[in-house]
Every structure is written in C-alpha cells, then in structure tokens.
Design an enzyme around this catalytic site. Structure first.
Site, short mmCIF file in Angstrom:
data_model
loop_
_atom_site.label_atom_id
_atom_site.label_comp_id
_atom_site.label_asym_id
_atom_site.label_seq_id
_atom_site.Cartn_x
_atom_site.Cartn_y
_atom_site.Cartn_z
N GLY A 1 74.97 63.93 62.78
CA GLY A 1 74.67 65.73 63.33
C GLY A 1 72.59 65.25 63.42
CD GLN B 1 67.23 65.05 61.54
OE1 GLN B 1 67.79 65.96 61.54
NE2 GLN B 1 67.25 64.02 60.26
CB CYS C 1 68.72 63.26 55.44
SG CYS C 1 68.28 63.88 56.44
CG LEU C 2 70.91 60.34 60.99
CD1 LEU C 2 70.70 60.56 62.75
CD2 LEU C 2 70.87 59.04 60.66
CG HIS D 1 72.40 68.42 56.77
ND1 HIS D 1 71.75 67.69 55.34
CD2 HIS D 1 71.12 68.41 57.20
CE1 HIS D 1 71.64 66.90 55.60
NE2 HIS D 1 70.36 66.50 57.11
CD GLU D 2 71.83 67.86 61.74
OE1 GLU D 2 70.69 68.26 61.67
OE2 GLU D 2 71.99 67.49 60.72
CG HIS E 1 67.35 69.07 58.92
ND1 HIS E 1 65.80 68.22 58.36
CD2 HIS E 1 67.77 67.96 59.34
CE1 HIS E 1 66.80 67.40 57.76
NE2 HIS E 1 67.80 66.71 58.80
ZN LIG Z 1 68.86 65.43 58.34
#
Ligand SMILES: [Zn+2]
Length: 194
Positions: free
Chosen positions: A40, A45, A82-83, A129-130, A133
């Site tokens: 995701g 991000q 998380c990326l 999670h997204e 963000h």
């Molecule tokens: Zn993340």
C-alpha cells in the site's frame, strides 16, 4: 521517491477531484510495483499532499478521498511495516473490520480480518494504515502497548480461568485458556484481545 521524513508525513492531505485522484492513483500503483514488498502507498508518501491511496493485496485498489464510515469495536494486533520506514516493524492495534466510502467507488467497501484468508487481514490493516497516512498518522501512533495485567478493583475486566484469550509475542499468536496463558505473560507474551 518515497518520503521517509516523519515530520512531512504528519501533515494532513487535502481532498482532490476524481480525475486528479485517478492520475495520482496510477502514479502510486506504479511506485508501489517498484517498491519491494509494498502492499500500500499513500500520496503524501511520494510528496503529493492529496487524499489518494492505493492498496494492492488481492487486487489493485485506488481510493480517492476515502473515509472510514463504520468500524468494529473488536480490535486485533498485527505486525506492520511501512515503505517510509523500511527498517521498522510495529505491532499495531487495528479494527477487525471497517466499511469505507471513496469518491471513485459507488457503494461501500467492506474489509474484515475475521476470515480464514490471511490476505483479508493484510488488506483490512493496509486500508486503515493508508487512510491514516492521509490524516498525517503513522503506524507508530497505532502501536499496541500491552498494559500490565492489573488485578483487583482496577482490573478492566475479570478473565475467567477457562476463558479463551489471544496472546501474541512478536509475529506469533496463540488462542488458549487463560489459565494456560497467564504464566506465559511473564515470558514476553501479551494479551491481545482487549
Ligand atoms: Zn505506510
């Protein structure tokens, strides 16, 4: 380029038109495919502070101006990454099921981790999670902190000796009777159904 600056990720994103959101969605899915192990990604991000995120667990899903409109009281603990923070893993607490509305989807989208398919849990967590963000919330703020077991009048809930509980340690979890679980709590296991 994926933003790894926590301060920048703490800004809230603004609503976007469907057409602009779709363009951003295409870029996000592209970035996500380039990233190792990503499931995701949210627009902020990659430096775009607009309310668009993508999830790709079972199939690619673009969410434009998504909103969680229903969430279960039941929660569960899940190990998350998380990326933007590739070296961190956080044990978070998330709603077991949610209902989401997004401008590019007619009707409601339901996600539930209460399923035999582990992908359902990944998808349900990833959507939460997204969307977080987009509100400037990172997984660190959802960390599950086990509270020391309180006995006596402060105990939030009395647990029967034969009552089934879920305990977790790292990425492992077990369901067993409380009398069996209790000694394990001294060994790093934590109760996870709260
Ligand atoms: Zn993340």
């Amino acid at each position: 380029m994926i933003i790894k600056d926590k301060m920048k990720l703490e800004e809230k994103c603004s609503p976007v038109s469907i057409s602009e959101g779709e363009e951003i969605g295409v870029r996000l899915l592209h970035e996500l495919r380039e990233a190792d192990n990503g499931i995701g990604l949210a627009a902020n991000q990659i430096g775009i502070n607009k309310r668009v995120c993508v999830v790709n667990v079972k199939e690619p899903l673009v969410l434009i101006n998504p909103k969680i409109v229903e969430k279960s009281k039941e929660k569960f603990v899940f190990p998350e990454g998380c990326l933007s923070f590739p070296n961190d893993k956080v044990k978070t607490i998330r709603h077991e099921s949610i209902v989401v509305e997004a401008d590019n989807h007619e009707g409601k989208l339901s996600f539930s981790a209460n399923s035999k398919n582990i992908d359902d849990a990944f998808e349900c967590v990833c959507v939460q999670h997204e969307i977080d963000h987009l509100d400037g919330i990172t997984m660190f703020e959802r960390e599950f902190k086990s509270e020391p077991l309180v006995r006596g009048i402060n105990a939030p809930k009395k647990i029967g000796r034969n009552e089934k509980v879920t305990i977790t340690k790292g990425t492992e979890s077990k369901v067993l009777k409380y009398k069996k679980a209790e000694p394990m709590l001294e060994d790093g296991w934590v109760l996870s159904n709260i």
